[in-house]
Design an enzyme around this catalytic site. Structure first.
Site, PDB file in Angstrom:
ATOM      1  CG  ASP A   8      40.896  36.847  39.115  1.00 20.38           C
ATOM      2  OD1 ASP A   8      41.751  35.974  39.287  1.00 20.38           O
ATOM      3  OD2 ASP A   8      40.663  37.744  39.956  1.00 20.38           O
ATOM      4  CG  ASP A  46      38.689  36.462  43.156  1.00 22.84           C
ATOM      5  OD1 ASP A  46      39.721  36.804  43.764  1.00 22.84           O
ATOM      6  OD2 ASP A  46      37.584  37.026  43.331  1.00 22.84           O
ATOM      7  CG  HIS A  48      36.635  35.202  47.463  1.00 22.33           C
ATOM      8  ND1 HIS A  48      37.828  35.716  47.887  1.00 22.33           N
ATOM      9  CD2 HIS A  48      36.246  35.979  46.415  1.00 22.33           C
ATOM     10  CE1 HIS A  48      38.149  36.759  47.130  1.00 22.33           C
ATOM     11  NE2 HIS A  48      37.217  36.932  46.219  1.00 22.33           N
ATOM     12  CG  HIS A  81      33.128  37.701  43.779  1.00 20.71           C
ATOM     13  ND1 HIS A  81      33.027  38.581  44.838  1.00 20.71           N
ATOM     14  CD2 HIS A  81      34.453  37.572  43.535  1.00 20.71           C
ATOM     15  CE1 HIS A  81      34.233  38.976  45.200  1.00 20.71           C
ATOM     16  NE2 HIS A  81      35.138  38.369  44.441  1.00 20.71           N
ATOM     17  CE  LYS A 106      43.548  37.133  41.844  1.00 19.61           C
ATOM     18  NZ  LYS A 106      42.246  37.669  42.271  1.00 19.61           N
ATOM     19  CB  CYS A 151      42.326  40.972  39.741  1.00 20.07           C
ATOM     20  SG  CYS A 151      41.367  40.706  41.263  1.00 20.07           S
TER      21      CYS A 151
HETATM   22  C1  VGL Z   1      38.178  41.054  41.373  1.00 16.84           C
HETATM   23  C2  VGL Z   1      36.826  42.282  42.750  1.00 16.84           C
HETATM   24  C3  VGL Z   1      36.801  41.253  43.662  1.00 16.84           C
HETATM   25  C4  VGL Z   1      38.924  40.978  40.076  1.00 16.84           C
HETATM   26  C5  VGL Z   1      38.176  40.018  42.273  1.00 16.84           C
HETATM   27  O1  VGL Z   1      39.201  39.859  39.603  1.00 16.84           O
HETATM   28  O2  VGL Z   1      39.243  42.052  39.503  1.00 16.84           O
HETATM   29  N1  VGL Z   1      37.509  42.195  41.616  1.00 16.84           N
HETATM   30  N2  VGL Z   1      37.479  40.124  43.417  1.00 16.84           N
HETATM   31 ZN    ZN Z   2      37.169  38.465  44.685  1.00 22.99          ZN
END
Ligand code: VGL
Ligand code: ZN
Length: 208
Positions: A8, A46, A48, A81, A106, A151
């Site tokens: 990420d 990440d 969403h 995010h 993901k 993550c």
């Molecule tokens: C993450 C919070 C929400 C991360 C991803 O990459 O650590 N943290 N989504």
């Molecule tokens: Zn996330």
């Protein structure tokens, strides 16, 4: 066989982003050096949809960082995010992605958050990474990226569950540290048998 897993490393997790990790961008040059030294590089992204269950904005009665109870247990509510197709979801512009052989997205199911590169937060829905690594004969993972306490931690711990040797590269990761989550993450990784190394040590340990 070794692989580098870059978790990420996206704009929204860097300073100025929607869910900024302090100093998140400072690891980019270190990660680029690492990526050049590994034979195999894998990334996660990440990713969403709007209105994702993990977004505080989806629950008007809640604020960011509240913890709610969902089907699979506790869920921290995050600022919106890494929304699919937005600049915030793109990799950091200076991250060199040329060496990456696989990019795992993901968190794209509206109802399930996904911290780990292996399993979504219900602990059941697989991303396919375990099978990919097995098919390719990769048994050792060096994990870096963002965020250490979410993550990165879950990816490292699940890697151990999958029977892999797992190293987290300390100077190539940064944490959010929400309510002591960073210290807890190092403890959880240690308990799971995850080893901690510096980027220099990682480059010496791996056979490029
Ligand atoms: C993450 C919070 C929400 C991360 C991803 O990459 O650590 N943290 N989504
Ligand atoms: Zn996330």
């Amino acid at each position: 066989m070794d692989a580098l897993l870059i978790v990420d490393l996206q704009n929204d997790f860097c300073p100025g982003g929607a869910l900024e990790v302090p100093e998140g961008d400072t690891i980019v040059p270190v990660v680029n050096d690492l990526a050049e030294n590994f034979d195999h590089v894998i990334q996660t992204q990440d990713w969403h949809p709007d209105g994702h269950q993990s977004f505080a904005s989806t629950h008007p009665e809640h604020d960011p960082y509240d913890v709610i109870d969902v089907d699979y247990g506790d869920q921290v509510l995050w600022p919106d995010h890494c929304v699919q197709g937005t600049e915030g979801a793109e990799f950091h512009p200076e991250l060199d992605t040329t060496h990456s052989e696989l990019i795992i997205r993901k968190g794209f199911r509206p109802e399930i958050d996904s911290y780990s590169a292996f399993y979504e937060n219900d602990g059941e829905t697989a991303t396919g990474l375990a099978g990919y690594l097995r098919d390719r004969g990769i048994d050792t993972l060096y994990v870096c990226g963002l965020a250490t306490d979410f993550c990165v931690k879950w990816s490292a711990v699940d890697g151990r569950e999958e029977g892999m040797d797992v190293y987290v590269i300390e100077d190539a990761t940064r944490g959010i540290d929400q309510d002591g989550s960073l210290a807890q993450a190092w403890e959880d990784m240690n308990d799971a048998g995850v080893q901690v190394v510096s980027s220099d040590a990682a480059m010496e340990l791996t056979v490029a």
